[in-house]
Every structure is written in structure tokens, then in C-alpha cells.
Enzyme design. Sequence first.
Site, mmCIF file in Angstrom:
data_model
loop_
_atom_site.group_PDB
_atom_site.id
_atom_site.type_symbol
_atom_site.label_atom_id
_atom_site.label_comp_id
_atom_site.label_asym_id
_atom_site.label_seq_id
_atom_site.Cartn_x
_atom_site.Cartn_y
_atom_site.Cartn_z
ATOM 1 N N TYR A 94 0.817 -1.215 0.000
ATOM 2 C CA TYR A 94 0.000 0.000 0.000
ATOM 3 C C TYR A 94 0.852 1.268 0.000
ATOM 4 O O TYR A 94 0.448 2.294 -0.562
ATOM 5 C CB TYR A 94 -0.950 0.002 1.198
ATOM 6 C CG TYR A 94 -2.206 -0.807 0.951
ATOM 7 C CD1 TYR A 94 -3.127 -0.433 -0.028
ATOM 8 C CD2 TYR A 94 -2.470 -1.954 1.688
ATOM 9 C CE1 TYR A 94 -4.272 -1.174 -0.261
ATOM 10 C CE2 TYR A 94 -3.616 -2.708 1.459
ATOM 11 C CZ TYR A 94 -4.514 -2.308 0.485
ATOM 12 O OH TYR A 94 -5.645 -3.044 0.250
ATOM 13 N N GLU A 188 5.364 -29.714 15.831
ATOM 14 C CA GLU A 188 4.510 -29.213 14.751
ATOM 15 C C GLU A 188 3.138 -28.756 15.233
ATOM 16 O O GLU A 188 2.645 -27.705 14.825
ATOM 17 C CB GLU A 188 4.333 -30.330 13.713
ATOM 18 C CG GLU A 188 3.264 -30.061 12.673
ATOM 19 C CD GLU A 188 2.873 -31.293 11.888
ATOM 20 O OE1 GLU A 188 2.009 -31.166 11.000
ATOM 21 O OE2 GLU A 188 3.416 -32.391 12.146
ATOM 22 N N ASP A 240 3.939 -35.102 12.780
ATOM 23 C CA ASP A 240 3.059 -36.202 12.401
ATOM 24 C C ASP A 240 3.781 -37.224 11.520
ATOM 25 O O ASP A 240 4.705 -36.879 10.773
ATOM 26 C CB ASP A 240 1.854 -35.688 11.612
ATOM 27 C CG ASP A 240 0.823 -34.975 12.483
ATOM 28 O OD1 ASP A 240 0.866 -35.154 13.717
ATOM 29 O OD2 ASP A 240 -0.016 -34.251 11.926
#
Length: 358
Positions: A94, A188, A240
Site C-alpha cells: 500500500y 509441529e 506427524d
Amino acid sequence: MKKVVLKKLEDLGKEVVEKLEKGENPYIEIPVRGLSNVIYDEKRRRIILGDKVLKRYFFNVAHAKKFMQTFLVAAFCKNLLEENIHASLRETFYSLKRTLPNSKENTFDTQDESDPVIVDLEVTLDVLREQLHINADARGRLVGDLVIKDRGDVIDCSKLGSGGWFIPSNVEDIEFEKINAKFVLVVEKVGAFERLHEDGFWRKHKCILIGTVGQPARGCRRMIQRLAYEFGLPVYVFVDADPYGWYIYSVIKYGSMSLAHISDRLGTQTAKFIGLTISDIEKYNLKNYTIKARDVDIKRAKELLKYQWFKSKEWQREINLMIKKGIKAELEALASKGLRFVSDKYLPEKIKNKEFLD
């Protein structure tokens, strides 16, 4: 470092002016960031950029706008450094978006234009975006017997309640006042982080606990590297048992293909994988708590098999085991053995027996 970055910005501008004064067509040399120029350096165990570069010329219809945008961003960063303030990616867009005089042409139409130009500048100058005082989204939490100084504020990371310290996107100026830890445990999942924090795992085992909240943000990765390299702390990664968790580990260790140009400042080559593995499912009797792998999971696992940094016998075995069995597992599956199982048995056993994948 600020003086070094300022000089690099100034030298970039001077080089263009000198070419103009000589009547030459000024250009910027930018290393190519495409996959064709991404290399795995086996010796340094790091994903890096190759030698390919492109030249962005001022007097070239196809290049002129990008050339202008590059120097708009460079001038903006110079002002940020001189004023000692920071801007987000969105603020940068911006701040630089406007319509060129006597035309309908905008400097930038969308942030999708400004973000890549910022990366172009980062790779051209060989500095971190954060060192240009442009910050990205912050993500990650930390807790441990660690005292830091952040913009003049002294923060004791062992006394921040249940939330821990929110890792900012820019950790370049973080000063370490005190550190009492034997290793860093990177987790995680939010749930796993909160479980370990509530159980006081970091106090009992004298570690720094970091939650990445999924794929780690740049600030989080840089903080992990600083703790490892500046203090010699081992780093263990707990994710995982699926291709996405394993890739999170590889990004922390080797760097990522999209940020290959700064892997030396974001990757932690000493990091080791502590779990979860497909082998753990059998070892800890988690068969009833696995998830059926989807076709997309199998496809991703097969892609990992081809990556050079997953070519060790141990990793090939784990990934092929997942493909063969067609299953995956989340960290939370360990809660089936009891909520404190992960804190009292799983992680302490792995650390004591040095059951890591490298």
C-alpha cells in the site's frame, strides 16, 4: 548489520547511475529462483540456488516495469532502515501503490506483484527480507528457561503462563540474556505443544520447547537456527507420521525449495527427527489409532522418496512402509496410551536411546 544492508542498497543504486552516465543500458542481475536452478548440496546438506542469473534491463519494454518496481522497493527499504522502523508485506504494497503521473498505469496493482519483487531484492543483495525491515506474518510459540531482550524489553520465557512467547517474524535483533537448556524440541502441532508445556516437559528435561503451528514461519526457522548455531544446542523435530510432517522436518533442516537462496540462514543442518514414525505404530501398539492414507498422501510420499535429502536407508524404509501399509498417524495418537504418555515415556525414551532419523 544495518550499515551493511544500507551500503548494499546504496551500491545497487550507484551501479545503475554509473551505467546511465556512461550511456549504457542499466540492468540488475538477479539469481534465478525457479526449480531448474534449485540444487541439493550434499556436502553442506543444504538446498541452495545454482549459478543461473537473469538480467533485468531498464531500456527493455518487457523489463521496464519490473525494473522500476525493484527500485521503488529498494528505496522504500532504505527509508525503513534509516528511520529504524519496520513494515509488513501488506503495508509495503500500500505504501508503494500509486498511479504514475499522466497515465493510467499503477506502480503495483496487487500484492502478488510486490511480494516477488521483495524476494528479488532479497536474493540480489543476499540479505534476509527481515534485514531490509520488511516483516511477514508471525507464527510460532516458545517456552523455556530463556531470558531474551526484544526491542529493549527483557522477557523471561519461563514465566509467560500457558501461551509462551509468541515468536515474531523478525528475530534478527533478539538478544539472549540467559539460556539454560540442553536441547531444543520443535513440535509441529499446537495440541502437542500445549500438552508438553502443561506437563512441564521443558522444565524436567531442561529444554526449549518451540511450537511451529504447522509449516514453520521464517522467524521461527531463524530462531531455531540461532539457538542451534549460537549455543550449540541439539534440535529434535517432533511431527506427524505423514509426508507433510516429514517435509516440515526437512524444511527446518535443509531449507525449502522456494527459499533456497537463504537456506544458509534458515536451515538447521544439525536438526534430527525424533518422531512420529510409521515404525512407532507397531512399537507402541497404535494400530487402532492410525488414519487411512489418501491418494494425495501416497502421491506426496512417493515424491519424498525421490528427494536427495530423503535417500538414506532409514528414510526410504519409513516412507515405503507408509506407502505399503497405506496409513498415517498424528502426534495426538500417542494420547491413546494416556495423556502424559508423550511426556513421560515416548520422548524421554527416544532422547535417552538416541532414536533419531538424520
